[in-house]
Motif scaffolding. Sequence first.
Motif, PDB file in Angstrom:
ATOM      1  N   LEU A   1       0.812  -1.206   0.000  1.00  0.00           N
ATOM      2  CA  LEU A   1       0.000   0.000   0.000  1.00  0.00           C
ATOM      3  C   LEU A   1       0.847   1.257   0.000  1.00  0.00           C
ATOM      4  N   SER A   2       2.126   1.123   0.336  1.00  0.00           N
ATOM      5  CA  SER A   2       3.002   2.292   0.437  1.00  0.00           C
ATOM      6  C   SER A   2       4.381   1.961  -0.086  1.00  0.00           C
ATOM      7  N   THR A   3       5.126   3.010  -0.411  1.00  0.00           N
ATOM      8  CA  THR A   3       6.539   2.843  -0.714  1.00  0.00           C
ATOM      9  C   THR A   3       7.318   3.359   0.479  1.00  0.00           C
ATOM     10  N   ASN A  38      -7.128  -8.219  -4.317  1.00  0.00           N
ATOM     11  CA  ASN A  38      -7.806  -8.687  -3.118  1.00  0.00           C
ATOM     12  C   ASN A  38      -6.744  -8.842  -2.033  1.00  0.00           C
ATOM     13  N   PHE A  39      -6.810  -8.031  -0.993  1.00  0.00           N
ATOM     14  CA  PHE A  39      -5.750  -8.025   0.005  1.00  0.00           C
ATOM     15  C   PHE A  39      -5.750  -9.267   0.889  1.00  0.00           C
ATOM     16  N   LEU A  45      -0.895 -15.248  -0.200  1.00  0.00           N
ATOM     17  CA  LEU A  45       0.229 -15.554  -1.094  1.00  0.00           C
ATOM     18  C   LEU A  45       1.554 -15.143  -0.464  1.00  0.00           C
ATOM     19  N   THR A  46       1.631 -13.943   0.054  1.00  0.00           N
ATOM     20  CA  THR A  46       2.906 -13.483   0.615  1.00  0.00           C
ATOM     21  C   THR A  46       3.289 -14.257   1.876  1.00  0.00           C
ATOM     22  N   ARG A  47       2.312 -14.612   2.692  1.00  0.00           N
ATOM     23  CA  ARG A  47       2.625 -15.436   3.869  1.00  0.00           C
ATOM     24  C   ARG A  47       3.188 -16.789   3.449  1.00  0.00           C
ATOM     25  N   ILE A 119       2.286  -9.135  -7.493  1.00  0.00           N
ATOM     26  CA  ILE A 119       1.005  -8.797  -8.124  1.00  0.00           C
ATOM     27  C   ILE A 119       0.816  -9.621  -9.396  1.00  0.00           C
ATOM     28  N   ILE A 120       1.868  -9.758 -10.191  1.00  0.00           N
ATOM     29  CA  ILE A 120       1.807 -10.586 -11.404  1.00  0.00           C
ATOM     30  C   ILE A 120       1.495 -12.030 -11.039  1.00  0.00           C
TER      31      ILE A 120
END
Length: 133
Positions: A1-3, A38-39, A45-47, A119-120
């Motif tokens: 959500l942020s850089t 979809n967060f 996925l990231t977990r 994201i891809i």
Amino acid sequence: LSTVEHLVKVPRSAFRPPPKVESSVIRITPRNPRPAINFVEWDGLTRLCFSRKNKSLGSIFRQKSVAKLLEENYRTWCALNNEPVDPEAGSMKERALAILTESEYEKQRARRLDIDDFIILLTKFNEAGIHFC
């Protein structure tokens, strides 16, 4: 959500009493517009990918526990969206590995990927019916 941007290190001597750790000043800038993903799935996925950040993504998705998780997520997603479970859908593990291979992420490690890569990957997984909810 942020850089996030590292601006400067702050030495211990700048504080009284001096802390036991180094400090930094960072800038957090919200992304505008927010990524259209979809967060809940993003988090899943990231977990999964960072559970073993030094392993390649191919190795992570070959684990029996991950294959079982993908199958359960597929059934859950079908139930939540009133979709019938496709008995001919094949193995979710094989689908995931095929996506990783065709998109050349199979030998990549999560710690080396950036936000756009995830994201891809999430988009490709979702298009193939693999969900992380």
